[in-house]
Design a protein around this motif. Structure first.
Motif, PDB file in Angstrom:
ATOM      1  N   LYS A  47      -7.047  -0.934 -10.248  1.00 17.26           N
ATOM      2  CA  LYS A  47      -7.529  -1.043 -11.629  1.00 17.26           C
ATOM      3  C   LYS A  47      -9.062  -1.039 -11.647  1.00 17.26           C
ATOM      4  CE  LYS A  47      -6.977  -4.343 -15.412  1.00 17.26           C
ATOM      5  NZ  LYS A  47      -8.208  -5.117 -15.203  1.00 17.26           N
ATOM      6  N   ASP A  48      -9.675  -1.825 -10.745  1.00 15.85           N
ATOM      7  CA  ASP A  48     -11.148  -1.866 -10.659  1.00 15.85           C
ATOM      8  C   ASP A  48     -11.702  -0.481 -10.327  1.00 15.85           C
ATOM      9  OD1 ASP A  48     -11.054  -4.529 -11.130  1.00 15.85           O
ATOM     10  OD2 ASP A  48     -11.404  -5.157  -9.055  1.00 15.85           O
ATOM     11  N   ILE A  51       1.454   3.540  -4.543  1.00 10.96           N
ATOM     12  CA  ILE A  51       1.820   4.931  -4.836  1.00 10.96           C
ATOM     13  C   ILE A  51       2.675   4.999  -6.105  1.00 10.96           C
ATOM     14  CG2 ILE A  51       3.173   6.917  -3.974  1.00 10.96           C
ATOM     15  CD1 ILE A  51       0.437   6.408  -2.542  1.00 10.96           C
ATOM     16  N   HIS A  52       3.648   4.088  -6.211  1.00  9.31           N
ATOM     17  CA  HIS A  52       4.554   4.160  -7.359  1.00  9.31           C
ATOM     18  C   HIS A  52       3.874   3.731  -8.659  1.00  9.31           C
ATOM     19  CE1 HIS A  52       7.453   5.286  -4.512  1.00  9.31           C
ATOM     20  NE2 HIS A  52       7.814   4.100  -4.098  1.00  9.31           N
ATOM     21  N   ILE A  53       2.942   2.754  -8.588  1.00 11.08           N
ATOM     22  CA  ILE A  53       2.244   2.349  -9.823  1.00 11.08           C
ATOM     23  C   ILE A  53       1.378   3.519 -10.294  1.00 11.08           C
ATOM     24  CG2 ILE A  53       0.059   1.277  -8.997  1.00 11.08           C
ATOM     25  CD1 ILE A  53       2.143  -0.654 -11.354  1.00 11.08           C
ATOM     26  N   ASN A  54       0.822   4.238  -9.321  1.00 12.95           N
ATOM     27  CA  ASN A  54       0.010   5.409  -9.636  1.00 12.95           C
ATOM     28  C   ASN A  54       0.873   6.471 -10.339  1.00 12.95           C
ATOM     29  OD1 ASN A  54      -0.732   8.276  -8.485  1.00 12.95           O
ATOM     30  ND2 ASN A  54      -2.634   7.125  -8.618  1.00 12.95           N
ATOM     31  N   THR A  55       2.073   6.686  -9.826  1.00 14.15           N
ATOM     32  CA  THR A  55       2.981   7.672 -10.424  1.00 14.15           C
ATOM     33  C   THR A  55       3.417   7.237 -11.826  1.00 14.15           C
ATOM     34  OG1 THR A  55       3.776   8.234  -8.231  1.00 14.15           O
ATOM     35  CG2 THR A  55       5.181   8.872 -10.071  1.00 14.15           C
ATOM     36  N   ILE A  56       3.727   5.948 -11.965  1.00 12.78           N
ATOM     37  CA  ILE A  56       4.164   5.441 -13.274  1.00 12.78           C
ATOM     38  C   ILE A  56       3.023   5.546 -14.280  1.00 12.78           C
ATOM     39  CG2 ILE A  56       4.919   3.357 -14.505  1.00 12.78           C
ATOM     40  CD1 ILE A  56       6.445   2.611 -11.857  1.00 12.78           C
ATOM     41  N   ALA A  57       1.795   5.203 -13.845  1.00 12.90           N
ATOM     42  CA  ALA A  57       0.628   5.311 -14.739  1.00 12.90           C
ATOM     43  C   ALA A  57       0.432   6.764 -15.171  1.00 12.90           C
ATOM     44  CB  ALA A  57      -0.614   4.788 -14.025  1.00 12.90           C
ATOM     45  N   ALA A  63      10.675  -0.394  -9.970  1.00 14.01           N
ATOM     46  CA  ALA A  63      10.144  -1.589 -10.651  1.00 14.01           C
ATOM     47  C   ALA A  63      10.207  -2.793  -9.706  1.00 14.01           C
ATOM     48  CB  ALA A  63      10.936  -1.860 -11.925  1.00 14.01           C
ATOM     49  N   ASP A  64      11.336  -2.941  -8.996  1.00 13.95           N
ATOM     50  CA  ASP A  64      11.483  -4.069  -8.061  1.00 13.95           C
ATOM     51  C   ASP A  64      10.480  -3.979  -6.917  1.00 13.95           C
ATOM     52  OD1 ASP A  64      13.522  -5.363  -9.384  1.00 13.95           O
ATOM     53  OD2 ASP A  64      15.134  -4.418  -8.231  1.00 13.95           O
ATOM     54  N   ILE A  65      10.296  -2.768  -6.384  1.00 13.90           N
ATOM     55  CA  ILE A  65       9.379  -2.573  -5.248  1.00 13.90           C
ATOM     56  C   ILE A  65       7.963  -3.015  -5.631  1.00 13.90           C
ATOM     57  CG2 ILE A  65       8.151  -0.736  -3.998  1.00 13.90           C
ATOM     58  CD1 ILE A  65      10.884   0.669  -3.660  1.00 13.90           C
ATOM     59  N   ILE A  66       7.590  -2.786  -6.892  1.00 15.93           N
ATOM     60  CA  ILE A  66       6.244  -3.163  -7.343  1.00 15.93           C
ATOM     61  C   ILE A  66       6.192  -4.642  -7.725  1.00 15.93           C
ATOM     62  CG2 ILE A  66       4.503  -2.800  -9.138  1.00 15.93           C
ATOM     63  CD1 ILE A  66       5.646   0.137  -9.315  1.00 15.93           C
ATOM     64  N   ALA A 101       0.832  -1.218   0.000  1.00 18.27           N
ATOM     65  CA  ALA A 101       0.000   0.000   0.000  1.00 18.27           C
ATOM     66  C   ALA A 101       0.861   1.260   0.000  1.00 18.27           C
ATOM     67  CB  ALA A 101      -0.911  -0.004   1.234  1.00 18.27           C
ATOM     68  N   ILE A 102       1.888   1.285   0.843  1.00 17.39           N
ATOM     69  CA  ILE A 102       2.675   2.510   1.030  1.00 17.39           C
ATOM     70  C   ILE A 102       3.570   2.801  -0.175  1.00 17.39           C
ATOM     71  CG2 ILE A 102       4.466   3.614   2.486  1.00 17.39           C
ATOM     72  CD1 ILE A 102       2.003   3.218   4.120  1.00 17.39           C
ATOM     73  N   GLN A 103       4.115   1.730  -0.792  1.00 15.91           N
ATOM     74  CA  GLN A 103       5.048   1.973  -1.887  1.00 15.91           C
ATOM     75  C   GLN A 103       4.520   1.501  -3.249  1.00 15.91           C
ATOM     76  OE1 GLN A 103       9.054   0.568  -0.337  1.00 15.91           O
ATOM     77  NE2 GLN A 103       9.339   2.769  -0.446  1.00 15.91           N
ATOM     78  N   ALA A 104       4.116   0.200  -3.353  1.00 10.92           N
ATOM     79  CA  ALA A 104       3.734  -0.313  -4.675  1.00 10.92           C
ATOM     80  C   ALA A 104       2.568   0.478  -5.272  1.00 10.92           C
ATOM     81  CB  ALA A 104       3.387  -1.792  -4.575  1.00 10.92           C
TER      82      ALA A 104
END
Ligand SMILES: NC(=O)c1ccc[n+]([C@@H]2O[C@H](COP(=O)([O-])OP(=O)(O)OC[C@H]3O[C@@H](n4cnc5c(N)ncnc54)[C@H](OP(=O)(O)O)[C@@H]3O)[C@@H](O)[C@H]2O)c1
Length: 255
Positions: A227-228, A162-168, A210-213, A157-160
């Protein structure tokens, strides 16, 4: 205790270097090594009472398997990896030493430990655990004791997320083809803050993010939920469902 020597594998890199500086200012002798610099892993294990692993996530398992068997039982093997389940399991399996999983919840750009959270996963032994917590708390760090499993769940929740949101966000902006200078000319303070984080993720250390996610098995279910959520938001946008959107934000009961 000040006469002990500390070895940091990955000690010339980001967070490893930061911890090396911290231990040096506390008066310890610190040895830093990388793939082609510093002591060999067996030399480090022979002269250092504390060996810390601060290499990229995808290299951590191999480094543990090399250095772990060289560690003496009265010494400490510890890692700084952003994920904890796999490294702690590997350190326990490959060594007879005391073992601590540690995750500093900050990057090498922070000026001091004061007020920063540091996750500690005690895994084997208590002597070095006391030494470490006293040292970190003495510098103003906030110790968060956890199991590796709970840590990885929280990091989903704290990292994956947030970072997927930033990458998207970054990839979507790139897809629009809009000129970055033009975006900057029209930018709001919120947009500029988000862009600063985006630059860090895309430019400073993309492999780390990438690794963190990807390497956190717990990240899949939360990213699926994300995604949902975006799919449902899109349905509301298409329908022009303003009331539905406000209602969803105002209540946490609706799925
Ligand atoms: N950066 C952060 O914000 C942060 C925060 C908390 C935790 N962490 C964790 O800390 C670890 C390191 O991240 P980082 O961002 O500091 O990485 P980094 O800046 O890329 O530094 C990694 C260091 O490891 C060395 N290295 C790479 N592969 C190696 C190998 N196979 N054997 C020995 N040394 C090796 C590199 O030196 P050479 O190139 O000379 O080999 C480099 O000095 C990761 O596990 C990460 O999850 C990072």
């Amino acid at each position: 205790m000040k006469d002990i020597q500390i070895g940091i594998i990955g000690g010339a890199g980001g967070i490893g270097r930061w911890f090396g500086d911290l231990f040096r200012t506390e008066g310890y002798v610190v040895h830093a090594s990388g793939r082609t610099s510093g002591l060999s892993l067996s030399e480090m294990a022979a002269i250092c009472s504390v060996v810390i692993i601060g290499v990229p996530i995808n290299a951590t398992g191999d480094v543990i398997r090399q250095v772990g068997p060289c560690m003496r039982s009265d010494c400490l093997l510890m890692d700084l990896t952003s994920l904890k389940e796999e490294p702690v399991r590997d350190m326990l399996a490959c060594s007879a030493s005391e073992v601590i999983g540690c995750h500093p919840l900050f990057g090498p750009d922070v000026p001091s430990l004061a007020g920063q959270n540091v996750v500690i996963c005690p895994a084997r032994g208590s002597r070095w655990l006391r030494w470490l917590t006293e040292l970190l708390e003495g510098k103003g760090g906030r110790i968060v004791l956890s199991t590796p499993q709970h840590h990885d769940e929280m990091m989903a929740a704290i990292q994956a997320l947030i970072h997927i949101n930033t990458i998207a966000l970054g990839l979507t902006l790139r897809k629009t083809g809009l000129n970055p200078e033009e975006l900057d000319r029209f930018s709001t303070p919120v947009f500029r803050t988000r862009m600063q984080h985006l630059e860090k993720v895309f430019e400073v250390n993309p492999g780390l993010y990438a690794d963190i996610i990807v390497k956190n098995k717990k990240s899949r279910s939360i990213i699926n939920r994300y995604k949902d959520t975006v799919d449902t938001l899109m349905e509301m946008v298409v329908k022009g469902d303003r009331a539905g959107l406000i209602g969803w934000m105002e209540t946490d009961r609706k799925e």
